[in-house]
Design a protein around this motif. Structure first.
Motif, PDB file in Angstrom:
ATOM      1  N   THR A  84      51.090  41.327  14.174  1.00 53.73           N
ATOM      2  CA  THR A  84      51.225  41.864  13.070  1.00 53.73           C
ATOM      3  C   THR A  84      49.827  41.468  12.439  1.00 53.73           C
ATOM      4  O   THR A  84      49.753  40.096  12.107  1.00 53.73           O
ATOM      5  N   PRO A  85      48.922  42.001  11.928  1.00 60.53           N
ATOM      6  CA  PRO A  85      47.666  41.682  11.050  1.00 60.53           C
ATOM      7  C   PRO A  85      48.191  40.629  10.071  1.00 60.53           C
ATOM      8  O   PRO A  85      49.015  40.829   9.270  1.00 60.53           O
ATOM      9  N   GLY A  86      47.538  39.608  10.189  1.00 61.64           N
ATOM     10  CA  GLY A  86      47.741  38.445   9.329  1.00 61.64           C
ATOM     11  C   GLY A  86      48.729  37.604   9.368  1.00 61.64           C
ATOM     12  O   GLY A  86      49.372  36.707   8.834  1.00 61.64           O
TER      13      GLY A  86
ATOM     14  N   PRO B 234      59.054  47.949   7.994  1.00 61.03           N
ATOM     15  CA  PRO B 234      58.101  46.865   8.264  1.00 61.03           C
ATOM     16  C   PRO B 234      56.612  47.113   8.170  1.00 61.03           C
ATOM     17  O   PRO B 234      56.160  48.012   8.837  1.00 61.03           O
ATOM     18  N   GLN B 235      56.079  46.049   7.617  1.00 63.23           N
ATOM     19  CA  GLN B 235      54.390  46.024   7.652  1.00 63.23           C
ATOM     20  C   GLN B 235      53.948  46.360   9.117  1.00 63.23           C
ATOM     21  O   GLN B 235      53.003  47.272   9.028  1.00 63.23           O
ATOM     22  N   LEU B 236      54.383  46.184  10.133  1.00 64.06           N
ATOM     23  CA  LEU B 236      53.965  46.090  11.379  1.00 64.06           C
ATOM     24  C   LEU B 236      53.815  47.694  11.830  1.00 64.06           C
ATOM     25  O   LEU B 236      52.942  48.294  12.163  1.00 64.06           O
TER      26      LEU B 236
ATOM     27  N   TYR C 185      59.798  42.345  13.670  1.00 60.35           N
ATOM     28  CA  TYR C 185      58.557  42.988  13.522  1.00 60.35           C
ATOM     29  C   TYR C 185      57.204  42.155  13.376  1.00 60.35           C
ATOM     30  O   TYR C 185      56.822  42.362  12.470  1.00 60.35           O
ATOM     31  N   ASP C 186      56.923  41.393  14.382  1.00 59.68           N
ATOM     32  CA  ASP C 186      55.776  40.681  14.527  1.00 59.68           C
ATOM     33  C   ASP C 186      54.740  40.883  15.675  1.00 59.68           C
ATOM     34  O   ASP C 186      53.686  40.098  15.846  1.00 59.68           O
ATOM     35  N   ILE C 187      55.344  41.753  16.627  1.00 63.74           N
ATOM     36  CA  ILE C 187      54.125  41.967  17.613  1.00 63.74           C
ATOM     37  C   ILE C 187      54.378  43.641  17.798  1.00 63.74           C
ATOM     38  O   ILE C 187      55.385  44.321  17.565  1.00 63.74           O
ATOM     39  N   GLY C 188      53.142  44.008  18.025  1.00 65.14           N
ATOM     40  CA  GLY C 188      52.976  45.412  18.037  1.00 65.14           C
ATOM     41  C   GLY C 188      52.005  46.259  18.940  1.00 65.14           C
ATOM     42  O   GLY C 188      51.162  45.438  19.439  1.00 65.14           O
ATOM     43  N   ALA C 189      51.916  47.333  19.017  1.00 57.89           N
ATOM     44  CA  ALA C 189      50.900  48.147  19.900  1.00 57.89           C
ATOM     45  C   ALA C 189      50.026  48.538  18.712  1.00 57.89           C
ATOM     46  O   ALA C 189      50.316  49.749  18.078  1.00 57.89           O
ATOM     47  N   PHE C 190      48.790  48.565  18.932  1.00 53.32           N
ATOM     48  CA  PHE C 190      47.520  49.080  17.941  1.00 53.32           C
ATOM     49  C   PHE C 190      46.747  49.919  18.715  1.00 53.32           C
ATOM     50  O   PHE C 190      46.544  49.810  19.842  1.00 53.32           O
TER      51      PHE C 190
ATOM     52  N   SER D 139      46.674  52.462  12.584  1.00 55.86           N
ATOM     53  CA  SER D 139      45.710  52.074  13.613  1.00 55.86           C
ATOM     54  C   SER D 139      45.483  53.119  14.737  1.00 55.86           C
ATOM     55  O   SER D 139      44.467  53.326  15.207  1.00 55.86           O
ATOM     56  N   PHE D 140      46.623  53.660  14.821  1.00 52.13           N
ATOM     57  CA  PHE D 140      46.686  55.081  15.864  1.00 52.13           C
ATOM     58  C   PHE D 140      45.920  56.082  15.193  1.00 52.13           C
ATOM     59  O   PHE D 140      45.049  56.791  16.065  1.00 52.13           O
TER      60      PHE D 140
ATOM     61  N   ASN E 139      45.141  46.335   5.672  1.00 53.11           N
ATOM     62  CA  ASN E 139      46.362  45.290   5.801  1.00 53.11           C
ATOM     63  C   ASN E 139      47.221  45.332   4.406  1.00 53.11           C
ATOM     64  O   ASN E 139      48.355  45.188   4.309  1.00 53.11           O
TER      65      ASN E 139
ATOM     66  N   ALA F 200      51.193  49.281  10.072  1.00 52.49           N
ATOM     67  CA  ALA F 200      49.752  48.933  10.760  1.00 52.49           C
ATOM     68  C   ALA F 200      49.754  49.721  12.042  1.00 52.49           C
ATOM     69  O   ALA F 200      48.586  50.158  12.212  1.00 52.49           O
ATOM     70  N   GLU F 201      50.693  49.782  12.798  1.00 54.40           N
ATOM     71  CA  GLU F 201      50.741  50.514  14.088  1.00 54.40           C
ATOM     72  C   GLU F 201      50.395  51.926  14.018  1.00 54.40           C
ATOM     73  O   GLU F 201      49.274  52.433  14.595  1.00 54.40           O
TER      74      GLU F 201
END
Lengths: 158, 852
Positions: free
Chosen positions: B201-203, A54-56, B185-190, A63-64, A41, A59-60
């Motif tokens: 989002t992590p953290g 965006p960080q998200l 950008y605070d919810i996503g699919a991992f 992780s994929f 992270n 990260a997405e």
């Protein structure tokens, strides 16, 4: 910053080549992985600041892709092929031997941070099975003795 | 464009297909799903959402299309000419069955304990299309946080939202809405495959100002909110259509209420494409909780021996009769003033006006309690700018959108989303021109941050550069040039902190646009020099012909600001409104009109002796707290009507409990001028009464009568609403003088007091859910400024202005990039407005670290 200046510079260079910033996510992750051997992270946040995505999203994407390790790994990543040719010629025994010698289980890292052991799918070297990939190098036609010697030489820093 | 050409284009741009034997012609690019919807054929789906781009994730909307070998997902298949579709063939039915079976492989059968039960798409569609039984005998996959094994796998991912990943069917609607519609950008699919999970989002946590929508659009019980969870089953509630009371746009909502408990359980959207696209801000969604609040005023209060004590309505009214009667008889009605909240309905506003103007015969009324030093002239340029027509749905039809002096995410959530939609779906270009960097920036083509207090110079700069570059009509250019030629664009650029190229970019954009939306916001409206800025806007409008090819308006901020203006609630109403009032009442007080600022001034001189506030809280919101408090403390007799005890009711001699908007039928006029009705959901709680009732009661106490009956009242209001309330801009170009303002020495940081993105006005702090998002004041500043002062996020910071001082935690903004401080005004725990001076163009403060 965990990322080195050199990596950041490379990421910037790469990022400038993409018409959309999002396109630079995977190359950036790859560069970060090359430097550190893993991504997590904190790295996502740093990359996000460098390429302004965006960080998200980072990260997405990370992780994929299962081949981005998500935590630090040993200096030597031991990747034992466990597909059919290797399996028939004793891949499981190889893994057992390594587990025994290193006192770790599959997926774990030794306490000294030297070795991480994982088993992987076919590496395309069936004619020389059983085989192991250590970091970027193949070691083929393994036997128990060969494996022990290999481990010794790695331990001694060669 | 001529009609013929238009027709041609439409002819080319449509396709005709056959769906279930019915022919339909739709525009090219329409999905089969939407085309079917247009002829009333409902195709089941989980992941499709009318306001989002299709992804084809759930596969539930399968249809059979002739000449295509396999079933197709109708949401992502565009209708083409001659296409023959069947939505209910044997093959389709089997396909759906298979999809449901597949979706249910890992979905838990916990409907009895799931909060979505009763309004769950998966439950409904399984009933309609699924098998009775499952063929899968193995254990379902579970996402369990080891230590949370006993919590039904629930995971709190935000202040309000609880996630259950087992129930998630991966339609991605929440992630898509968050990114596409809200730009968050605070919810996503991992992860991937069967391990895919939705998560924060992590953290981080899911706490954006639109996060409530994610819960509403979730087709299963994966996302629920603590507002509604485990409180009641949906089928035990009844729904009532209403309007949001916290925003100017009047987003449409549905109340879910239960009659026996006389309780509102939640608010959901009631999609009205012309206004809100079915998205609600969290303020709208959770703000309703104030209705149920335990801390509401329950009975009238009377001040006895310096203390407020409970009283009956009769007692309270008798006190009002005695004192107001006395003031009226001895000093005259002109010594009575009143301030009303523009969030109240038409009937309340009109009754208030009628009470003052016909019973007290006073012109001392206003509805703008949070604007500093207001112009008292009727046709001030600001009033003209605020009266201009505006259409929310035209935003997305504009190819150029300019937001000027507005921080949309704190003022106009709905328009903020509309602009995002315009960019993402209609390729509009946005220019964000503000005194500080705002959240809209990420979709803006250019973001221009000018120095605070130079708003009109920016507009002048655009005009001058347009003239220089010959982008506009030359005769108009010559006329305007004579008025504002003193300062060259170069000098203006220097003064405003922008560059000549930026002026040019804007000028170019406006002049080449086919349709423009020019939004002017609260930063201009709250400015001391709002008239000057609006004069510059008038010039700009005339020079570019903005309104000939689009719209330009100051957006009104509150639920019924437009109504207040139309019904003549300012001290100086429009001339036509005044004439009409004269006609209706047969009289109109000819005494001096006084607005909020003038009234507070007169309180100190003891020329205003009696004062009535209705839903207004000048003590908190008036931009100069010491001025307001000095005034109000001087008032002999203060009557305050509100839903809660506030800073203002504390000072009052009589406090009357006011109904919330959910407790009576009321009409509200949104910022477009559209009249909408908010229906009564529950009976008035405790002893509260609606404002119009209270006004009538006070009038009757004083021996007068406002209305014979309801019908008379409605007819009178109707007459006023019929009037054309758009004021014409001045015919000529206006001269704009530039005075150099000396900056306050020692107070280097410009200060902006505005709403928190999760709050609006002074009431929302009574909503527990909104407090979960943000519960106390802070000072928001840029990373650079924080580093300069040496504070980290959360460190206490002393904020000093020449008149006041507060200590609040620092909050480092991801958006701001210049030296400004932003403080929310929504929390009673911090006296934010004590930092402000009413006659100051730009308030500035000194920020210092509080040493431990």
């Amino acid at each position: 910053m965990i990322l080195s200046e050199k990596t950041v510079k490379k990421i910037r260079e790469k990022a400038s080549k993409y018409p959309k910033r999002k396109g630079a996510i995977l190359p950036s992750l790859t560069l970060a992985y090359k430097q550190l051997g893993y991504v997590d992270n904190e790295i996502y946040i740093e990359i996000s600041e460098v390429i302004n995505v965006p960080q998200l999203e980072i990260a997405e994407a990370a992780s994929f892709y299962t081949m981005f390790p998500k935590k630090p790994r040993g200096k030597y990543l031991l990747q034992v092929c466990n597909n059919i040719s290797c399996a028939l010629l004793g891949a499981d025994a190889m893994v057992d031997r390594l587990e025994e010698k290193l006192a770790i289980k599959r997926g774990e890292t030794t306490d000294d941070g030297l070795f991480t052991l994982i088993s992987v799918e076919c590496l395309g070297s069936c004619c020389t099975a059983p085989m192991i990939q250590i970091n970027d190098d193949f070691h083929e036609n393994l036997t128990r003795e060969k494996l022990d010697k290999l481990l010794e030489s790695l331990k001694n820093g060669k | 464009m001529s009609e013929v050409v238009k027709e041609k284009i439409t002819a080319v741009d449509t396709v005709t297909c056959t769906i279930d034997g019915q022919q339909i012609t739709v525009p090219r690019g329409t999905s089969v799903f939407d085309a079917a919807g247009q002829i009333g054929i409902v195709i089941p789906a989980f992941c499709n959402h009318a306001k989002l781009k299709p992804v084809g994730a759930c596969r539930m909307c399968y249809v059979e299309i002739e000449k295509m070998p396999k079933l197709q997902v109708s949401c992502a298949t565009m209708a083409t000419d001659g296409m023959v579709v069947s939505t209910n063939s044997q093959q389709v039915r089997e396909g759906r069955k298979a999809v449901i079976e597949f979706t249910l492989i890992n979905h838990p059968l916990d409907c009895p304990t799931c909060d979505k039960g009763g309004e769950c798409d998966l439950q409904d569609l399984t009933f309609d299309h699924g098998y009775d039984d499952s063929r899968f005998g193995f254990d379902k996959m579970r996402f369990i946080e080891e230590e949370k094994r006993d919590t039904f796998d629930d995971l709190k991912i935000g202040p309000e939202i609880v996630l259950n990943r087992n129930r998630c069917i991966l339609c991605y609607k929440c992630v898509r809405a968050n990114k596409e519609a809200f730009g968050e950008y605070d919810i996503g699919a991992f992860e991937r495959g069967d391990l895919t999970e939705i998560n924060a989002t992590p953290g981080g946590e899911v706490s954006n100002p639109f996060s409530g929508n994610l819960v509403e659009i979730c087709p299963v019980g994966a996302l629920t909110n603590s507002d509604w969870r485990y409180k009641i089953r949906v089928w035990l509630t009844k729904t009532v259509p209403s309007i949001c009371n916290f925003s100017g746009s009047g987003t449409n909502i549905t109340f879910y209420k239960e009659d026996h408990k006389n309780f509102v359980y939640r608010v959901t959207s009631r999609c009205n494409d012309a206004i809100d696209d079915g998205w609600l801000s969290d303020i709208t969604r959770y703000g309703y909780q104030i209705v149920n609040s335990e801390s509401r005023l329950k009975t009238p209060l009377i001040k006895k021996g310096g203390k407020q004590v409970k009283a009956s309505w009769d007692e309270a009214l008798a006190v009002i009769k005695k004192h107001m009667g006395q003031i009226k008889d001895q000093s005259g009605g002109v010594c009575i003033g009143g301030l009303i909240s523009p969030s109240l309905d038409n009937a309340s506003l009109y009754s208030f006006s009628k009470l003052f103007r016909t019973v007290f015969k006073s012109n001392n009324i206003d509805f703008r309690g949070d604007y500093r030093y207001l112009p008292s002239v009727t046709d001030s340029l600001f009033t003209i700018a605020a009266s201009q027509p505006f259409s929310i749905s035209d935003i997305e039809k504009s190819d150029v959108i300019i937001t000027f002096g507005t921080d949309l995410i704190r003022e106009h959530h709905n328009e903020y989303l509309k602009i995002r939609r315009a960019v993402n779906f209609y390729n509009s270009t946005v220019y964000s021109v503000n005194p500080y960097a705002v959240k809209t920036a990420d979709i803006a083509k250019s973001e221009m941050v000018y120095s605070p207090g130079t708003d009109e110079l920016v507009i002048n700069g655009i005009c001058l550069v347009a003239i220089e570059k010959k982008l506009v009509n030359s005769s108009a250019a010559a006329k305007l040039k004579s008025k504002i030629s003193k300062l060259s664009p170069g000098v203006l650029a220097k003064l405003t902190g922008l560059s000549k190229e930026q002026f040019e970019e804007l000028a170019e954009a406006i002049s080449s646009a086919k349709k423009v939306t020019f939004i002017v916001g609260e930063i201009v409206a709250r400015s001391l020099d709002r008239d000057k800025i609006c004069a510059a806007l008038s010039n700009l409008n005339k020079l570019f012909g903005v309104q000939d090819k689009g719209q330009l308006a100051v957006l009104s901020r509150y639920a019924n600001s437009k109504g207040a203006q139309k019904l003549g609630l300012s001290a100086t109403p429009y001339e036509i409104v005044k004439d009409e009032l004269k006609k209706i009442w047969g009289e109109y007080p000819d005494c001096q009109p006084r607005n909020t600022d003038a009234m507070i001034n007169l309180m100190k001189k003891e020329e205003i002796k009696g004062f009535i506030t209705v839903g207004a809280n000048p003590m908190r919101l008036y931009p100069d707290r010491s001025f307001a408090s000095e005034g109000l403390e001087h008032v002999d007799f203060l009557v305050a009507c509100d839903m809660f005890e506030t800073e203002t009711t504390e000072l009052a001699d009589v406090v009357l409990p006011l109904c919330s908007w959910a407790e009576y039928d009321g009409d509200y006029i949104n910022l477009e001028g559209k009249v909408q009705t908010g229906k009564q959901a529950i009976k008035p709680k405790y002893e509260s009464k609606a404002a119009f009732e209270i006004m009538e009661l006070i009038a009757r106490q004083l021996g007068a009568k406002l209305f014979e009956n309801e019908q008379v009242k409605n007819e009178e209001i109707e007459k006023l609403l019929k009037l054309d309330s758009v004021l014409p801009w001045p015919d000529d170009f206006l001269k704009i003088e530039y005075e150099k303002k000396s900056s306050q020495d020692g107070y280097p940081v410009p200060l902006f007091i505005c709403d928190d993105p999760h709050h609006s006005g002074h009431l929302t702090e009574k909503s527990p859910s909104l407090l979960n998002f943000s519960d106390s004041a802070y000072v928001e500043l840029s990373k650079g400024l924080a580093a300069k002062i040496g504070v980290a996020d959360g460190d206490p910071l002393r904020v000093e202005s020449p008149v006041g001082k507060i200590v609040v935690p620092a909050k480092i903004s991801p958006v701001l990039n210049s030296d400004v401080a932003i403080i929310p005004r929504n929390f009673s725990s911090t006296q934010t407005t004590s930092l402000l001076m009413r006659k100051k163009r730009v308030d500035s403060v000194k920020l210092t670290r509080v040493e431990e």
